[in-house]
Design a protein around this motif. Structure first.
Motif, PDB file in Angstrom:
ATOM      1  N   PRO A 169       0.810  -1.227   0.000  1.00  0.00           N
ATOM      2  CA  PRO A 169       0.000   0.000   0.000  1.00  0.00           C
ATOM      3  C   PRO A 169       0.841   1.275   0.000  1.00  0.00           C
ATOM      4  CG  PRO A 169      -0.162  -1.115   2.122  1.00  0.00           C
ATOM      5  CD  PRO A 169       0.566  -2.034   1.192  1.00  0.00           C
ATOM      6  N   ILE A 170       2.034   1.224   0.596  1.00  0.00           N
ATOM      7  CA  ILE A 170       2.909   2.404   0.537  1.00  0.00           C
ATOM      8  C   ILE A 170       3.244   2.704  -0.921  1.00  0.00           C
ATOM      9  CG2 ILE A 170       5.190   3.340   1.085  1.00  0.00           C
ATOM     10  CD1 ILE A 170       5.086   1.682   3.689  1.00  0.00           C
ATOM     11  N   HIS A 171       3.655   1.683  -1.649  1.00  0.00           N
ATOM     12  CA  HIS A 171       3.992   1.860  -3.069  1.00  0.00           C
ATOM     13  C   HIS A 171       2.807   2.429  -3.846  1.00  0.00           C
ATOM     14  CE1 HIS A 171       5.435   1.111  -7.128  1.00  0.00           C
ATOM     15  NE2 HIS A 171       4.285   0.502  -7.351  1.00  0.00           N
ATOM     16  N   MET A 172       1.627   1.875  -3.624  1.00  0.00           N
ATOM     17  CA  MET A 172       0.447   2.321  -4.366  1.00  0.00           C
ATOM     18  C   MET A 172       0.129   3.788  -4.080  1.00  0.00           C
ATOM     19  SD  MET A 172      -0.359  -0.169  -6.273  1.00  0.00           S
ATOM     20  CE  MET A 172      -1.957   0.306  -6.873  1.00  0.00           C
ATOM     21  N   ILE A 173       0.257   4.196  -2.844  1.00  0.00           N
ATOM     22  CA  ILE A 173      -0.068   5.580  -2.483  1.00  0.00           C
ATOM     23  C   ILE A 173       1.000   6.548  -2.993  1.00  0.00           C
ATOM     24  CG2 ILE A 173      -0.303   7.178  -0.531  1.00  0.00           C
ATOM     25  CD1 ILE A 173      -1.664   4.795   0.963  1.00  0.00           C
ATOM     26  N   VAL A 174       2.244   6.200  -2.811  1.00  0.00           N
ATOM     27  CA  VAL A 174       3.337   7.106  -3.192  1.00  0.00           C
ATOM     28  C   VAL A 174       3.522   7.170  -4.705  1.00  0.00           C
ATOM     29  CG1 VAL A 174       5.841   7.473  -3.034  1.00  0.00           C
ATOM     30  CG2 VAL A 174       4.535   6.880  -0.993  1.00  0.00           C
ATOM     31  N   ASN A 175       3.437   6.033  -5.376  1.00  0.00           N
ATOM     32  CA  ASN A 175       3.751   5.978  -6.807  1.00  0.00           C
ATOM     33  C   ASN A 175       2.543   5.859  -7.724  1.00  0.00           C
ATOM     34  OD1 ASN A 175       6.646   5.978  -6.387  1.00  0.00           O
ATOM     35  ND2 ASN A 175       6.344   3.940  -5.552  1.00  0.00           N
ATOM     36  N   GLY A 176       1.438   5.352  -7.202  1.00  0.00           N
ATOM     37  CA  GLY A 176       0.287   5.080  -8.063  1.00  0.00           C
ATOM     38  C   GLY A 176       0.588   3.904  -8.978  1.00  0.00           C
ATOM     39  N   GLN A 177      -0.427   3.454  -9.682  1.00  0.00           N
ATOM     40  CA  GLN A 177      -0.246   2.367 -10.648  1.00  0.00           C
ATOM     41  C   GLN A 177      -1.528   2.240 -11.446  1.00  0.00           C
ATOM     42  OE1 GLN A 177       1.640  -1.235  -9.188  1.00  0.00           O
ATOM     43  NE2 GLN A 177       0.170  -2.452 -10.323  1.00  0.00           N
ATOM     44  N   LYS A 178      -1.402   2.203 -12.755  1.00  0.00           N
ATOM     45  CA  LYS A 178      -2.548   2.121 -13.659  1.00  0.00           C
ATOM     46  C   LYS A 178      -3.547   3.224 -13.316  1.00  0.00           C
ATOM     47  CE  LYS A 178      -1.896  -2.764 -14.528  1.00  0.00           C
ATOM     48  NZ  LYS A 178      -2.456  -4.091 -14.423  1.00  0.00           N
ATOM     49  N   ALA A 179      -4.783   2.886 -12.956  1.00  0.00           N
ATOM     50  CA  ALA A 179      -5.809   3.896 -12.682  1.00  0.00           C
ATOM     51  C   ALA A 179      -5.644   4.557 -11.313  1.00  0.00           C
ATOM     52  CB  ALA A 179      -7.200   3.277 -12.786  1.00  0.00           C
ATOM     53  N   MET A 180      -4.799   4.008 -10.471  1.00  0.00           N
ATOM     54  CA  MET A 180      -4.571   4.583  -9.142  1.00  0.00           C
ATOM     55  C   MET A 180      -3.576   5.732  -9.271  1.00  0.00           C
ATOM     56  SD  MET A 180      -4.824   4.274  -5.720  1.00  0.00           S
ATOM     57  CE  MET A 180      -3.855   4.705  -4.285  1.00  0.00           C
ATOM     58  N   PRO A 181      -4.034   6.957  -8.966  1.00  0.00           N
ATOM     59  CA  PRO A 181      -3.100   8.093  -9.068  1.00  0.00           C
ATOM     60  C   PRO A 181      -2.094   8.086  -7.930  1.00  0.00           C
ATOM     61  CG  PRO A 181      -5.183   8.817  -8.153  1.00  0.00           C
ATOM     62  CD  PRO A 181      -5.362   7.366  -8.531  1.00  0.00           C
TER      63      PRO A 181
END
Length: 135
Positions: A84-96
């Protein structure tokens, strides 16, 4: 025909009103928060409600419609705090990316999500974990 157009316009307008403020901001829309100190929310619950629930829903169960927003509720991917840290800091695909959040804010929202919505991951993430992800 005129009624269908009016209905479509009203539906689009209501869609914009239905999402909470800040629900799905892009980097360009959040440029006013480039300095994380100006972003008003500090605790995980506040941050979740301000920026996450618009897509992942108030109950964390996600949604499917115009797009697919994954459930955070009972999500085994959250076991590894780095995910979740990666997803929040970097985003991925539709996740900003929410890179404008401070390290402390990322920690707060990640730990909140990992301990709510049927998740019971007891090993909290730390500011050092977030700093490592940003490098």
């Amino acid at each position: 025909m005129r009624n269908r157009i009016l209905t479509a316009v009203l539906s689009l307008a209501l869609c914009g009103l239905a999402a909470p403020a800040g629900a799905q901001r892009t980097d360009a829309q959040t440029s006013d928060f480039a300095d994380a100190r100006s972003f008003p929310y500090k605790n995980g619950e506040q941050l979740y409600h301000a920026i996450c629930q618009g897509c992942h829903m108030p109950d964390g169960k996600g949604a499917t419609g115009a797009g697919t927003y994954p459930a955070l509720a009972a999500n085994p991917n959250l076991e590894a705090g780095a995910y979740p840290i990666h997803m929040i800091v970097n985003g991925q695909k539709a996740m900003p990316s929410f890179h404008y959040l401070s390290d402390e804010q990322v920690v707060a929202v990640v730990n909140y999500v990992r301990t709510h919505f049927g998740n019971d991951y007891k090993d909290p993430v730390t500011v050092e974990d977030v700093k490592g992800m940003r490098q």
